[in-house]
Design a protein around this motif. Structure first.
Motif, short mmCIF file in Angstrom:
data_model
loop_
_atom_site.label_atom_id
_atom_site.label_comp_id
_atom_site.label_asym_id
_atom_site.label_seq_id
_atom_site.Cartn_x
_atom_site.Cartn_y
_atom_site.Cartn_z
N GLU A 91 -16.50 5.93 -8.44
CA GLU A 91 -16.59 4.93 -9.52
C GLU A 91 -15.28 4.17 -9.68
N LYS A 92 -14.19 4.69 -9.12
CA LYS A 92 -12.90 4.00 -9.15
C LYS A 92 -12.58 3.32 -7.83
N ALA A 93 -13.61 3.14 -7.00
CA ALA A 93 -13.45 2.51 -5.68
C ALA A 93 -12.40 3.24 -4.85
N TYR A 94 -12.29 4.56 -5.09
CA TYR A 94 -11.36 5.43 -4.36
C TYR A 94 -9.91 4.99 -4.52
N PHE A 95 -9.66 4.17 -5.54
CA PHE A 95 -8.31 3.67 -5.82
C PHE A 95 -7.70 2.99 -4.59
N THR A 96 -8.55 2.54 -3.69
CA THR A 96 -8.10 2.01 -2.40
C THR A 96 -8.68 0.62 -2.19
N PHE A 97 -7.82 -0.30 -1.79
CA PHE A 97 -8.25 -1.68 -1.59
C PHE A 97 -7.65 -2.20 -0.28
N VAL A 98 -8.53 -2.68 0.60
CA VAL A 98 -8.11 -3.33 1.83
C VAL A 98 -8.43 -4.81 1.68
N LYS A 99 -7.43 -5.65 1.90
CA LYS A 99 -7.59 -7.07 1.63
C LYS A 99 -7.28 -7.90 2.88
N VAL A 100 -8.25 -8.72 3.25
CA VAL A 100 -8.09 -9.75 4.27
C VAL A 100 -8.81 -10.97 3.72
N ASN A 101 -8.06 -11.89 3.15
CA ASN A 101 -8.68 -13.03 2.44
C ASN A 101 -9.66 -12.52 1.38
N GLY A 102 -9.23 -11.55 0.61
CA GLY A 102 -10.07 -10.94 -0.41
C GLY A 102 -10.35 -9.48 -0.07
N PRO A 132 -16.33 -4.12 10.32
CA PRO A 132 -14.99 -4.25 10.89
C PRO A 132 -14.57 -5.73 10.94
N VAL A 133 -13.27 -5.94 10.83
CA VAL A 133 -12.79 -7.32 10.78
C VAL A 133 -11.54 -7.45 11.64
N LYS A 134 -11.40 -8.59 12.31
CA LYS A 134 -10.20 -8.88 13.06
C LYS A 134 -9.29 -9.77 12.23
N SER A 135 -8.03 -9.38 12.15
CA SER A 135 -7.07 -10.18 11.39
C SER A 135 -5.66 -9.80 11.82
N LYS A 136 -4.78 -10.79 11.88
CA LYS A 136 -3.39 -10.51 12.20
C LYS A 136 -2.63 -9.96 11.01
N THR A 137 -3.19 -10.10 9.81
CA THR A 137 -2.56 -9.56 8.61
C THR A 137 -3.61 -8.80 7.81
N VAL A 138 -3.17 -7.71 7.20
CA VAL A 138 -4.04 -6.94 6.32
C VAL A 138 -3.16 -6.26 5.28
N PHE A 206 3.42 0.46 -10.50
CA PHE A 206 3.69 1.46 -9.48
C PHE A 206 2.70 1.36 -8.33
N ASP A 207 2.28 0.15 -8.09
CA ASP A 207 1.34 -0.16 -7.02
C ASP A 207 1.94 0.25 -5.67
N ASN A 208 1.11 0.89 -4.84
CA ASN A 208 1.53 1.24 -3.48
C ASN A 208 0.91 0.25 -2.51
N ILE A 209 1.74 -0.55 -1.88
CA ILE A 209 1.26 -1.64 -1.03
C ILE A 209 1.86 -1.49 0.37
N ALA A 210 0.99 -1.61 1.35
CA ALA A 210 1.43 -1.66 2.76
C ALA A 210 0.83 -2.91 3.39
N SER A 211 1.67 -3.73 3.99
CA SER A 211 1.22 -4.95 4.64
C SER A 211 1.40 -4.81 6.15
N VAL A 212 0.35 -5.18 6.88
CA VAL A 212 0.38 -5.12 8.33
C VAL A 212 0.48 -6.54 8.89
N TYR A 213 1.41 -6.73 9.79
CA TYR A 213 1.58 -8.03 10.44
C TYR A 213 1.51 -7.81 11.95
N CYS A 214 0.68 -8.61 12.59
CA CYS A 214 0.55 -8.54 14.06
C CYS A 214 0.94 -9.86 14.69
N ARG A 215 1.70 -9.80 15.72
CA ARG A 215 2.14 -11.03 16.40
C ARG A 215 1.02 -11.60 17.25
#
Length: 215
Positions: A91-102, A132-138, A206-215
């Motif tokens: 009910e808390k969406a697993y406190f997890t959010f993956v964002k690629v243009n939303g 699954p989604v392809k993206s250079k950033t997530v 105290f948000d925990n954020i990890a950003s992935v960047y791919c060349r």
């Protein structure tokens, strides 16, 4: 023991910790290690978590299931508790959010289990993306806006990439809040966290954020 009864036990554990914590926030502490999963074609397929719960929550949680003198609990014994915990997180969406243009929606969790070592429970589970989604950033975000649960990335290698294409790297945070802010929140009155209060979304500090960047 039925799943509904287990939900009640988990809630009772949380409430007992709350009542014994001088009415302060947060009530549960979780150290987070996560993996962002990739398929062979370079698409992002989901997130795999390993969450270490604090000793107080862990001890209470296992004791409501089993009274054991040796303190050893197998994954099989803990399986009902793991399933109940996963259901309670839903009910808390697993406190997890993956964002690629939303935000990207998850399918049902898989590979859910608890292990118990050094008086602490570790919850393992995988959240597959529905598509699954392809993206250079997530962006991966793990947060409880209400700060009932204090999530904090592990100190060493908190976020890993599994199967990612060459040239991808992870950058963390930074969170807006610091240790001094965390102490101020912990010392605040519980009443200040009631729904609609000024601190209803204080967990975002105290948000925990990890950003992935791919060349």
């Amino acid at each position: 023991m039925g799943m509904r009864a287990l939900f009640g036990l988990l809630l009772a554990v949380a409430l007992s910790l709350a009542s014994g914590a001088a009415r302060a926030h947060p009530h549960v502490w979780i150290t987070v290690t996560s993996e962002i999963l990739y398929a062979a074609d370079g698409s992002i397929t989901g997130v795999r978590h390993a969450w270490i719960f604090d000793r107080a929550f862990s001890t209470n949680a296992v004791q409501v299931l089993y009274a054991k003198t040796d303190g050893a609990y197998s994954s099989e014994e803990l399986a009902p508790l793991a399933q109940a915990q996963i259901e309670s997180l839903k009910e808390k969406a697993y406190f997890t959010f993956v964002k690629v243009n939303g935000k990207l929606p998850f399918a049902e969790p898989i590979d859910c289990s608890f292990d118990y070592q050094n008086d602490q429970l570790t919850l393992h589970f995988t959240l597959p993306l529905k598509t699954p989604v392809k993206s250079k950033t997530v962006l991966l975000e793990i947060v409880d806006r209400s700060f009932f649960v204090d999530f904090e990335f592990a100190k060493d290698n908190p976020v890993k990439l599994v199967g990612a294409p060459a040239g991808c790297e992870v950058k963390l945070g930074p969170a807006m809040g610091n240790d001094r802010d965390r102490k101020m929140v912990q010392d605040a009155s519980e009443d200040s966290f009631n729904e609609g209060g000024a601190n209803v979304a204080v967990g975002l500090l105290f948000d925990n954020i990890a950003s992935v960047y791919c060349r």
